[in-house]
Design an enzyme around this catalytic site. Sequence first.
Site, PDB file in Angstrom:
ATOM      1  N   THR A  49       0.695  -0.982   0.078  1.00 37.48           N
ATOM      2  CA  THR A  49      -0.165   0.023   0.088  1.00 37.48           C
ATOM      3  C   THR A  49       0.888   1.143   0.077  1.00 37.48           C
ATOM      4  OG1 THR A  49      -0.311  -0.213   2.356  1.00 37.48           O
ATOM      5  CG2 THR A  49      -2.048  -1.140   1.101  1.00 37.48           C
ATOM      6  N   LYS A  98       3.934  -7.007   3.744  1.00 37.73           N
ATOM      7  CA  LYS A  98       3.764  -5.569   3.700  1.00 37.73           C
ATOM      8  C   LYS A  98       3.412  -4.960   4.926  1.00 37.73           C
ATOM      9  CE  LYS A  98       0.223  -3.270   3.495  1.00 37.73           C
ATOM     10  NZ  LYS A  98      -0.394  -2.455   4.329  1.00 37.73           N
ATOM     11  N   THR A 139      -0.113  -2.897  10.646  1.00 41.90           N
ATOM     12  CA  THR A 139      -0.969  -3.032   9.420  1.00 41.90           C
ATOM     13  C   THR A 139      -0.073  -3.853   8.370  1.00 41.90           C
ATOM     14  OG1 THR A 139      -1.905  -0.872   9.832  1.00 41.90           O
ATOM     15  CG2 THR A 139      -2.004  -1.648   7.615  1.00 41.90           C
ATOM     16  N   GLU A 184       5.999   4.644   7.289  1.00 46.82           N
ATOM     17  CA  GLU A 184       5.759   5.654   6.629  1.00 46.82           C
ATOM     18  C   GLU A 184       6.462   7.327   6.760  1.00 46.82           C
ATOM     19  OE1 GLU A 184       0.943   4.525   5.608  1.00 46.82           O
ATOM     20  OE2 GLU A 184       1.512   5.933   7.389  1.00 46.82           O
ATOM     21  N   ASN A 194      -0.200  10.340   5.920  1.00 45.64           N
ATOM     22  CA  ASN A 194      -1.589  10.190   6.463  1.00 45.64           C
ATOM     23  C   ASN A 194      -2.631  11.554   6.629  1.00 45.64           C
ATOM     24  OD1 ASN A 194      -1.405   7.428   7.645  1.00 45.64           O
ATOM     25  ND2 ASN A 194       0.714   8.494   8.065  1.00 45.64           N
ATOM     26  N   THR A 217      -7.425  10.842  -0.006  1.00 42.84           N
ATOM     27  CA  THR A 217      -7.843  12.033  -0.992  1.00 42.84           C
ATOM     28  C   THR A 217      -6.488  12.315  -1.872  1.00 42.84           C
ATOM     29  OG1 THR A 217      -6.985  13.739   0.578  1.00 42.84           O
ATOM     30  CG2 THR A 217      -9.322  12.998   0.642  1.00 42.84           C
TER      31      THR A 217
END
Length: 381
Positions: free
Chosen positions: A139, A161, A172, A251, A376, A381
Amino acid sequence: MKSICGVKGVTAAGIKEGKYGLALIRASGTGAAVFTRNRARAPVIDLMAERMKAGRIEGIIANSGCANAYTGRRGLADAIRMAEIGGECLGVDPMAVGVASTGVIGRYLDMDRIRQQAGTLTPVSSEEAEIAAAQAILTTDLVEKHALVMGEGFSVGGITKGSGMIAPNMATMLGFVYTDAEVDAPDLQDILKRAVRRSFNRIVVDGDVSTNDCVFLTATGEAGRVGKRELEEAVTSACITLAQQIARDGEGATKLIEVAVSGARSEEDAEKIAKTVVTSPLVKTAVYGNDPNWGRVVAAAGYAGVDFEIPDLSLWIGTGEEKSPLVLKGEIVADLQVAKMAMQGDTVVFSIDLDSGSSEATAWGCDLTEKYVEINGKYTT
């Protein structure tokens, strides 16, 4: 081979179209699995938790881009349909197909897309195939994650992942681990639970717990019986390698943080302190800024809920010949310039000795950067 196709009896395939990917993995054998402890877990987790009680698995179908979480009855029906699609494409019993999903919460699966993608895949045993499968499940990850451990006459391989919503318990993450050793289902489940505890349950990126975490372990049996202890060591080693890759690819991350705690009264105590330190936003931001503010490490250890004497604590930064003491038995000995230098690489290691016992544990995390907020703040969006 880099990972799963290095294990006898495993074939794989994957496709990635923008945000949406699908992986198919064929491997028949004894099966075990562990799942997220989030009460808001996805319907697919409920389905798999029930079906994996049989201790048998024939393959995996996993999608990325949509978590199929908080989707109620429709989500459960879609998860069942995914298993059927996997069974059709792999030529196996759909009741024995592992299903996993990752992506945005609160969105329904595009079943037409999943069916179309699955129809294009033919699992084979090759490095290109395992790379395609690993890429298909990503992702916000920047790189695919592989591990392959060679034992005495057997092997363990895995892909995973994970990049955000990373916190104990698990992350996650989707994890698919394989061995060609022959092992009974109850023993395989015990091995997986202990391996996950010492790997995926000890990584922290941001402190959030996901709705879709799962790790499947399949034993094809093609290499015959091996010692349970030897197998567990190999599975744990593979899982630790994958967990470290997840933490490093957090991230927005620029550095991997490792916290090794020794001298604890129990492994649980050592684990609590290690995970508390790698979770601390103050520690994570200090590491990002190469700021040798080691007091934040001591402070985090102190609020971890573990009984130990602060004056007995010793703390180092770095590894090997570059390992530098910051505190020795409560006495400040830090050379801040040396400490700052130790923080400038892509891996920062803190070692804590509590001098309270003989147990130890290690946890991994990453620094906290502006990029994490950017990713995040705009995730859907």
